[in-house]
Scaffold this active site. Structure first.
Site, PDB file in Angstrom:
ATOM      1  N   LYS A  46       0.572  -1.201  -0.033  1.00 31.76           N
ATOM      2  CA  LYS A  46       0.106  -0.202  -0.046  1.00 31.76           C
ATOM      3  C   LYS A  46       0.846   1.303   0.058  1.00 31.76           C
ATOM      4  O   LYS A  46       0.263   2.301  -0.338  1.00 31.76           O
ATOM      5  CB  LYS A  46      -0.966   0.061   1.087  1.00 31.76           C
ATOM      6  CG  LYS A  46      -2.005  -1.179   1.624  1.00 31.76           C
ATOM      7  CD  LYS A  46      -2.823  -0.913   2.773  1.00 31.76           C
ATOM      8  CE  LYS A  46      -3.486  -2.002   3.128  1.00 31.76           C
ATOM      9  NZ  LYS A  46      -4.070  -1.764   4.424  1.00 31.76           N
ATOM     10  N   GLU A 101       8.531   2.666  -5.242  1.00 34.03           N
ATOM     11  CA  GLU A 101       8.531   2.117  -4.150  1.00 34.03           C
ATOM     12  C   GLU A 101       8.659   3.308  -3.009  1.00 34.03           C
ATOM     13  O   GLU A 101       9.211   4.122  -3.117  1.00 34.03           O
ATOM     14  CB  GLU A 101       9.631   0.965  -3.936  1.00 34.03           C
ATOM     15  CG  GLU A 101       9.988   0.248  -2.841  1.00 34.03           C
ATOM     16  CD  GLU A 101       8.715  -0.712  -2.320  1.00 34.03           C
ATOM     17  OE1 GLU A 101       7.505  -0.140  -2.110  1.00 34.03           O
ATOM     18  OE2 GLU A 101       8.933  -1.915  -2.079  1.00 34.03           O
ATOM     19  N   ASP A 102       7.889   3.038  -1.683  1.00 42.05           N
ATOM     20  CA  ASP A 102       8.080   3.942  -0.697  1.00 42.05           C
ATOM     21  C   ASP A 102       9.389   3.977  -0.183  1.00 42.05           C
ATOM     22  O   ASP A 102       9.862   5.120   0.038  1.00 42.05           O
ATOM     23  CB  ASP A 102       6.898   3.834   0.294  1.00 42.05           C
ATOM     24  CG  ASP A 102       6.510   2.576   0.677  1.00 42.05           C
ATOM     25  OD1 ASP A 102       7.530   1.494   0.247  1.00 42.05           O
ATOM     26  OD2 ASP A 102       5.726   2.057   1.772  1.00 42.05           O
ATOM     27  N   ILE A 103       9.792   2.882   0.126  1.00 43.80           N
ATOM     28  CA  ILE A 103      11.130   2.790   1.212  1.00 43.80           C
ATOM     29  C   ILE A 103      11.585   1.481   0.826  1.00 43.80           C
ATOM     30  O   ILE A 103      11.077   0.428   0.816  1.00 43.80           O
ATOM     31  CB  ILE A 103      10.456   2.895   2.615  1.00 43.80           C
ATOM     32  CG1 ILE A 103      11.732   3.196   3.533  1.00 43.80           C
ATOM     33  CG2 ILE A 103       9.842   1.767   3.162  1.00 43.80           C
ATOM     34  CD1 ILE A 103      11.470   3.542   5.075  1.00 43.80           C
ATOM     35  N   VAL A 104      12.943   1.752   0.893  1.00 44.88           N
ATOM     36  CA  VAL A 104      13.886   0.295   0.774  1.00 44.88           C
ATOM     37  C   VAL A 104      14.661   0.057   2.127  1.00 44.88           C
ATOM     38  O   VAL A 104      15.266   1.430   2.416  1.00 44.88           O
ATOM     39  CB  VAL A 104      14.903   0.665  -0.353  1.00 44.88           C
ATOM     40  CG1 VAL A 104      16.019  -0.600  -0.368  1.00 44.88           C
ATOM     41  CG2 VAL A 104      13.985   0.433  -1.815  1.00 44.88           C
ATOM     42  N   ASP A 105      14.663  -0.820   2.720  1.00 43.03           N
ATOM     43  CA  ASP A 105      15.269  -1.004   3.932  1.00 43.03           C
ATOM     44  C   ASP A 105      16.501  -2.054   3.761  1.00 43.03           C
ATOM     45  O   ASP A 105      17.668  -1.574   3.323  1.00 43.03           O
ATOM     46  CB  ASP A 105      14.389  -1.491   5.055  1.00 43.03           C
ATOM     47  CG  ASP A 105      15.001  -1.595   6.217  1.00 43.03           C
ATOM     48  OD1 ASP A 105      16.142  -1.442   6.646  1.00 43.03           O
ATOM     49  OD2 ASP A 105      14.327  -2.133   7.331  1.00 43.03           O
ATOM     50  N   GLY A 107      16.205  -4.041   1.276  1.00 43.55           N
ATOM     51  CA  GLY A 107      16.607  -4.225  -0.320  1.00 43.55           C
ATOM     52  C   GLY A 107      15.914  -5.652  -0.681  1.00 43.55           C
ATOM     53  O   GLY A 107      15.606  -5.866  -1.926  1.00 43.55           O
ATOM     54  N   THR A 109      12.665  -6.432  -0.712  1.00 47.72           N
ATOM     55  CA  THR A 109      11.564  -6.412  -1.522  1.00 47.72           C
ATOM     56  C   THR A 109      11.802  -6.127  -2.984  1.00 47.72           C
ATOM     57  O   THR A 109      11.495  -6.404  -3.955  1.00 47.72           O
ATOM     58  CB  THR A 109      10.563  -5.366  -0.820  1.00 47.72           C
ATOM     59  OG1 THR A 109      10.299  -5.826   0.572  1.00 47.72           O
ATOM     60  CG2 THR A 109       9.194  -5.490  -1.658  1.00 47.72           C
ATOM     61  N   ASP A 160       3.498   3.501   6.999  1.00 48.65           N
ATOM     62  CA  ASP A 160       2.631   3.117   8.214  1.00 48.65           C
ATOM     63  C   ASP A 160       3.368   2.233   9.289  1.00 48.65           C
ATOM     64  O   ASP A 160       4.441   1.820   9.045  1.00 48.65           O
ATOM     65  CB  ASP A 160       1.450   2.093   7.889  1.00 48.65           C
ATOM     66  CG  ASP A 160       2.081   0.630   7.411  1.00 48.65           C
ATOM     67  OD1 ASP A 160       2.972   0.432   6.895  1.00 48.65           O
ATOM     68  OD2 ASP A 160       1.347  -0.069   8.222  1.00 48.65           O
TER      69      ASP A 160
HETATM   70  P1  IMP Z   1      12.904  -4.220   2.561  1.00 52.68           P
HETATM   71  O1  IMP Z   1      12.323  -5.430   1.788  1.00 52.68           O
HETATM   72  O2  IMP Z   1      13.760  -4.529   3.810  1.00 52.68           O
HETATM   73  O3  IMP Z   1      13.663  -3.389   1.748  1.00 52.68           O
HETATM   74  O4  IMP Z   1      11.579  -3.616   3.255  1.00 52.68           O
HETATM   75  C1  IMP Z   1      10.792  -2.820   2.455  1.00 52.68           C
HETATM   76  C2  IMP Z   1       9.459  -2.833   3.113  1.00 52.68           C
HETATM   77  O5  IMP Z   1       9.368  -2.883   4.618  1.00 52.68           O
HETATM   78  C3  IMP Z   1       8.847  -1.684   2.604  1.00 52.68           C
HETATM   79  O6  IMP Z   1       8.189  -1.589   1.489  1.00 52.68           O
HETATM   80  C4  IMP Z   1       7.716  -1.336   3.709  1.00 52.68           C
HETATM   81  O7  IMP Z   1       6.523  -1.950   3.637  1.00 52.68           O
HETATM   82  C5  IMP Z   1       8.686  -1.993   4.974  1.00 52.68           C
HETATM   83  N1  IMP Z   1       9.274  -0.827   5.603  1.00 52.68           N
HETATM   84  C6  IMP Z   1      10.699  -0.731   5.907  1.00 52.68           C
HETATM   85  N2  IMP Z   1      11.215   0.281   6.826  1.00 52.68           N
HETATM   86  C7  IMP Z   1       9.863   0.832   7.167  1.00 52.68           C
HETATM   87  C8  IMP Z   1       9.539   1.989   7.830  1.00 52.68           C
HETATM   88  O8  IMP Z   1      10.501   2.973   8.525  1.00 52.68           O
HETATM   89  N3  IMP Z   1       8.189   2.534   7.926  1.00 52.68           N
HETATM   90  C9  IMP Z   1       7.138   1.881   7.267  1.00 52.68           C
HETATM   91  N4  IMP Z   1       7.616   0.734   6.275  1.00 52.68           N
HETATM   92  C10 IMP Z   1       8.760   0.177   6.418  1.00 52.68           C
END
Ligand code: IMP
Length: 177
Positions: A46, A101-105, A107, A109, A160
């Site tokens: 979302k 994409e909103d955010i990459v943590d 990576g 996803t 969120d």
């Molecule tokens: P990744 O796969 O670790 O890069 O995480 C990506 C997904 O984790 C994002 O698409 C978000 O849904 C969620 N996410 C990671 N960090 C945050 C944050 O600080 N706030 C909200 N959602 C987050």
């Protein structure tokens, strides 16, 4: 900001900063894709819906919009395996794709999405990400990046915590419980 919700520690990216950076990203994409055929913008639900809505309204090149929904296990963390909850409506073979994409943590996803979409034989595949939390260990390129932020949990502008605070106009750090 004086009227911060009590769950929030501080504003990390202000409304003005977001709005001007989103316009810059749209201008850059419009320049880079000026000579291409219709762009295919893929919003990841979302979290990306607000970013995508603002970004696409600044684009000056023809584009279609579609969405995918992905999930990692665990509602408030970004750990775990990724799976597709909702897929694109059309095949994208031969299309110029931009993942929004909103955010990459970690990576994970984006990495998963890249592999899935590459497998569908697009003409090109790029990514546009508003927020990056970690620079290390990312093996996927981010072609259009809004902001680098510290490794804290942030909410607002689509992001969120357990579905809360998603529609704030700014991005704020959540207080640790
Ligand atoms: P990744 O796969 O670790 O890069 O995480 C990506 C997904 O984790 C994002 O698409 C978000 O849904 C969620 N996410 C990671 N960090 C945050 C944050 O600080 N706030 C909200 N959602 C987050």
């Amino acid at each position: 900001m004086n009227d911060l919700h009590p769950d929030l520690a501080r504003v990390v990216v202000s409304t003005d900063q977001i709005q001007s950076r989103v316009k810059e990203l749209a201008d850059q994409i419009s320049t880079d894709f000026a000579d291409r055929e219709t762009l295919y913008i893929i919003g990841i639900l979302k979290g990306a819906f607000i970013f995508l809505a603002d970004l696409t309204r600044h684009l000056r090149v023809p584009h279609n919009v579609d969405f995918m929904a992905l999930s990692s296990y665990g509602k408030t963390t970004s750990s775990g395996a990724v799976r597709i909850l909702m897929d694109l409506r059309e095949p994208v073979e031969g299309q110029h794709l931009i993942i929004v994409e909103d955010i990459v943590d970690t990576g994970r996803t984006l990495d998963y999405l890249y592999r899935v979409l590459k497998g569908r034989k697009p003409a090109s595949l790029h990514s546009c990400v508003l927020i990056r939390k970690q620079r290390d260990n990312l093996n996927i390129p981010i072609d259009y990046l809004g902001f680098d932020i510290p490794d804290v949990w942030v909410v607002g502008y689509g992001l969120d915590f357990a579905d809360k605070h998603r529609t704030l106009p700014y991005i704020a750090e959540l207080k640790r419980e």
